[in-house]
Design a protein around this motif. Structure first.
Motif, PDB file in Angstrom:
ATOM      1  N   ILE A 107      -5.101  42.329  26.448  1.00 56.29           N
ATOM      2  CA  ILE A 107      -6.237  41.769  25.706  1.00 56.29           C
ATOM      3  C   ILE A 107      -7.448  41.647  26.630  1.00 56.29           C
ATOM      4  CG2 ILE A 107      -7.101  39.659  24.611  1.00 56.29           C
ATOM      5  CD1 ILE A 107      -5.312  41.156  22.727  1.00 56.29           C
ATOM      6  N   ARG A 108      -7.224  41.219  27.866  1.00 56.27           N
ATOM      7  CA  ARG A 108      -8.331  41.075  28.819  1.00 56.27           C
ATOM      8  C   ARG A 108      -8.982  42.422  29.115  1.00 56.27           C
ATOM      9  NH1 ARG A 108      -8.968  39.879  34.847  1.00 56.27           N
ATOM     10  NH2 ARG A 108      -6.717  40.161  35.206  1.00 56.27           N
ATOM     11  N   ARG A 109      -8.192  43.465  29.242  1.00 52.13           N
ATOM     12  CA  ARG A 109      -8.751  44.786  29.540  1.00 52.13           C
ATOM     13  C   ARG A 109      -9.554  45.352  28.375  1.00 52.13           C
ATOM     14  NH1 ARG A 109      -3.864  45.243  32.441  1.00 52.13           N
ATOM     15  NH2 ARG A 109      -2.745  45.974  30.600  1.00 52.13           N
ATOM     16  N   HIS A 110      -9.084  45.099  27.159  1.00 54.42           N
ATOM     17  CA  HIS A 110      -9.694  45.776  26.012  1.00 54.42           C
ATOM     18  C   HIS A 110     -10.616  44.888  25.177  1.00 54.42           C
ATOM     19  CE1 HIS A 110      -7.337  49.339  26.805  1.00 54.42           C
ATOM     20  NE2 HIS A 110      -6.253  48.578  26.928  1.00 54.42           N
ATOM     21  N   GLY A 111     -10.631  43.598  25.426  1.00 52.91           N
ATOM     22  CA  GLY A 111     -11.573  42.709  24.755  1.00 52.91           C
ATOM     23  C   GLY A 111     -11.269  42.449  23.299  1.00 52.91           C
ATOM     24  N   ASN A 112     -10.027  42.649  22.865  1.00 53.82           N
ATOM     25  CA  ASN A 112      -9.671  42.448  21.464  1.00 53.82           C
ATOM     26  C   ASN A 112      -9.272  41.002  21.196  1.00 53.82           C
ATOM     27  OD1 ASN A 112     -10.064  45.187  21.458  1.00 53.82           O
ATOM     28  ND2 ASN A 112      -7.886  45.700  21.473  1.00 53.82           N
ATOM     29  N   ARG A 113      -9.042  40.693  19.945  1.00 57.92           N
ATOM     30  CA  ARG A 113      -8.713  39.337  19.514  1.00 57.92           C
ATOM     31  C   ARG A 113      -7.211  39.113  19.549  1.00 57.92           C
ATOM     32  NH1 ARG A 113      -9.767  35.645  15.167  1.00 57.92           N
ATOM     33  NH2 ARG A 113      -8.309  33.933  15.532  1.00 57.92           N
ATOM     34  N   VAL A 157      -2.123  31.343  27.676  1.00 52.39           N
ATOM     35  CA  VAL A 157      -3.198  31.731  26.745  1.00 52.39           C
ATOM     36  C   VAL A 157      -4.454  30.906  27.013  1.00 52.39           C
ATOM     37  CG1 VAL A 157      -3.908  31.835  24.325  1.00 52.39           C
ATOM     38  CG2 VAL A 157      -1.591  32.534  24.965  1.00 52.39           C
ATOM     39  N   ARG A 158      -4.297  29.605  27.147  1.00 51.15           N
ATOM     40  CA  ARG A 158      -5.472  28.745  27.397  1.00 51.15           C
ATOM     41  C   ARG A 158      -6.134  29.095  28.729  1.00 51.15           C
ATOM     42  NH1 ARG A 158      -1.793  24.702  25.209  1.00 51.15           N
ATOM     43  NH2 ARG A 158      -2.388  24.336  23.041  1.00 51.15           N
ATOM     44  N   ALA A 159      -5.322  29.399  29.727  1.00 47.39           N
ATOM     45  CA  ALA A 159      -5.894  29.760  31.038  1.00 47.39           C
ATOM     46  C   ALA A 159      -6.679  31.061  30.950  1.00 47.39           C
ATOM     47  CB  ALA A 159      -4.778  29.875  32.073  1.00 47.39           C
ATOM     48  N   PHE A 164     -10.928  33.964  31.937  1.00 53.19           N
ATOM     49  CA  PHE A 164     -11.361  35.343  31.728  1.00 53.19           C
ATOM     50  C   PHE A 164     -12.171  35.550  30.448  1.00 53.19           C
ATOM     51  CE2 PHE A 164      -7.182  35.649  33.993  1.00 53.19           C
ATOM     52  CZ  PHE A 164      -7.707  35.953  35.248  1.00 53.19           C
ATOM     53  N   GLY A 165     -12.320  34.475  29.655  1.00 50.72           N
ATOM     54  CA  GLY A 165     -13.160  34.565  28.464  1.00 50.72           C
ATOM     55  C   GLY A 165     -12.601  35.410  27.341  1.00 50.72           C
ATOM     56  N   ILE A 166     -11.260  35.549  27.276  1.00 49.87           N
ATOM     57  CA  ILE A 166     -10.703  36.334  26.175  1.00 49.87           C
ATOM     58  C   ILE A 166     -10.890  35.597  24.857  1.00 49.87           C
ATOM     59  CG2 ILE A 166      -8.965  37.355  27.708  1.00 49.87           C
ATOM     60  CD1 ILE A 166      -6.875  35.673  26.078  1.00 49.87           C
ATOM     61  N   ARG A 167     -10.784  36.342  23.771  1.00 47.89           N
ATOM     62  CA  ARG A 167     -10.863  35.747  22.432  1.00 47.89           C
ATOM     63  C   ARG A 167      -9.444  35.485  21.934  1.00 47.89           C
ATOM     64  NH1 ARG A 167     -13.377  39.431  18.502  1.00 47.89           N
ATOM     65  NH2 ARG A 167     -12.621  41.132  19.836  1.00 47.89           N
ATOM     66  N   GLY A 229     -10.768  30.580  12.235  1.00 48.34           N
ATOM     67  CA  GLY A 229     -10.477  29.734  13.390  1.00 48.34           C
ATOM     68  C   GLY A 229     -11.477  29.914  14.513  1.00 48.34           C
ATOM     69  N   ARG A 230     -11.750  28.841  15.233  1.00 48.73           N
ATOM     70  CA  ARG A 230     -12.711  28.862  16.339  1.00 48.73           C
ATOM     71  C   ARG A 230     -12.024  29.354  17.612  1.00 48.73           C
ATOM     72  NH1 ARG A 230     -14.299  23.698  17.634  1.00 48.73           N
ATOM     73  NH2 ARG A 230     -12.695  22.734  16.328  1.00 48.73           N
ATOM     74  N   ASN A 231     -12.720  30.183  18.341  1.00 51.64           N
ATOM     75  CA  ASN A 231     -12.149  30.763  19.552  1.00 51.64           C
ATOM     76  C   ASN A 231     -11.716  29.678  20.533  1.00 51.64           C
ATOM     77  OD1 ASN A 231     -11.551  33.103  21.240  1.00 51.64           O
ATOM     78  ND2 ASN A 231     -13.148  32.309  22.576  1.00 51.64           N
ATOM     79  N   GLY A 232     -10.535  29.890  21.116  1.00 51.02           N
ATOM     80  CA  GLY A 232     -10.018  28.961  22.109  1.00 51.02           C
ATOM     81  C   GLY A 232      -9.338  27.741  21.541  1.00 51.02           C
ATOM     82  N   GLU A 233      -9.319  27.603  20.220  1.00 50.16           N
ATOM     83  CA  GLU A 233      -8.772  26.397  19.608  1.00 50.16           C
ATOM     84  C   GLU A 233      -7.285  26.548  19.298  1.00 50.16           C
ATOM     85  OE1 GLU A 233     -10.303  23.386  18.998  1.00 50.16           O
ATOM     86  OE2 GLU A 233     -11.922  24.250  20.202  1.00 50.16           O
TER      87      GLU A 233
END
Length: 333
Positions: A107-113, A157-159, A164-167, A229-233
């Motif tokens: 997910i971090r490499r590709h920026g997907n949800r 996941v939270r870390a 890294f700002g993933i969604r 849903g809100r990102n990171g929640e």
């Protein structure tokens, strides 16, 4: 039109999610990644028109290739049976922690949800006379290798969101029941015992309480989180059935199926006493409410639907019944 990668999509909750997604969003392309361990069954996906990949969430090259193709990854894949985790914890560490790490890196490499499916068991348990419920702020206190590895995956996941700002979003759900659930689990075990002419079995005194939720209510909540849903929640999912203990559940099953009674068997080591979820955040922010609930037990309609499914699908569960009961008998359960 979206492409969804569903890990563990041939398992109990994941396959029900695939069926619901196909009904609600017929234009979506669904990729299912499943290792097909004992709890995964290709037959669970019959009629869903999915792209099925047999593979392991710990396979970094495979996961990277599939995540790159998906707009959204819904991560159901997990080892999830407490009894099994007490006998052999290693598969739980591999799938639940290393597998989630592998998904997160893709997910971090590709920026997907990403949406990560977790459990109420990460919070530990409550006393039987404790009126509290678990909220999204309840500290984690897992009590088994299963719940400890799921807690670890949630923290990863939270870390990754923070570092890294993933969604990503997380949902922690209470105990599910419904079609396609493996017959080693409490509710389908009792239903199939009765259908097979065997006596239902209750761990210990049956005072333990689970906030039982029908799998369709769970998956409807997941779809709402994906949409709004809100990102990171994190969102807790529970059907307010935390007043129903295991004894009441087995008695209701016996009533609905006309069974004369049940027998007590040895309790599980370290058996958590009570789970109860506060789903206020999910209900107020996203407008979710469970369908399978009523004023008597919160489960009657859902159990009636579930019993009918197992009665109509004997070819699905009967081949494994003798093996499952033999394993329980060897443990005095």
């Amino acid at each position: 039109m979206r492409t969804l990668l569903v890990t563990g999509g041939a398992g109990f909750i994941g396959s029900n999610f695939v069926h619901m997604t196909r009904r609600r969003y017929p234009g979506d392309h669904i990729i299912v990644l499943d290792k097909l361990t004992y709890a995964g069954n290709r037959a669970n996906l019959a009629g869903t028109d999915v792209e099925f990949i047999e593979g392991d969430v710990c396979d970094a090259a495979l996961v990277d290739k599939l995540v790159a193709r998906a707009d959204i990854t819904v991560h159901f894949a997990a080892e999830s049976h407490n009894d099994n985790s007490l006998r052999d914890p290693r598969p739980f560490v591999d799938t639940n922690i290393v597998g989630t790490f592998t998904i997160l890196e893709a997910i971090r490499r590709h920026g997907n949800r990403l949406h990560h499916i977790s459990t109420d068991e990460v919070y530990g348990d409550l006393g039987l006379d404790d009126p509290a419920r678990f909220t999204e702020e309840t500290p984690y206190e897992p009590s088994s290798p299963y719940s400890a590895t799921k807690a670890g995956s949630d923290h990863l996941v939270r870390a990754w969101v923070r570092s890294f700002g993933i969604r990503a979003t997380i949902s922690n759900c209470s105990n599910n029941y419904g079609p396609y659930q493996h017959i080693e689990k409490f509710i389908p075990r009792q239903i199939t015992n009765i259908l097979a002419g065997q006596t239902p079995k209750l761990y210990g005194t049956g005072e333990q309480v689970r906030d039982w939720i029908h799998v369709d209510d769970h998956n409807a909540a997941v779809h709402l989180i994906l949409e709004r849903g809100r990102n990171g929640e994190t969102y807790n999912i529970g059907a307010d059935n935390d007043h129903v203990n295991n004894k009441a559940v087995i008695e209701l099953i016996c009533e609905l199926m006309g069974a004369p009674g049940y027998e007590h068997v040895a309790d599980r080591p370290g058996h958590d006493q009570r789970y109860a979820m506060d789903s206020t955040k999910l209900r107020t922010e996203l407008g979710w409410a469970p369908e399978y609930t009523d004023n008597q037990t919160g489960m009657r309609a859902g159990l009636e639907q579930t019993i009918a499914w197992y009665r109509d699908n004997g070819q699905w569960w009967a081949p494994a019944k003798q093996r499952v009961e033999q394993a329980y008998a060897e443990r005095g359960q």
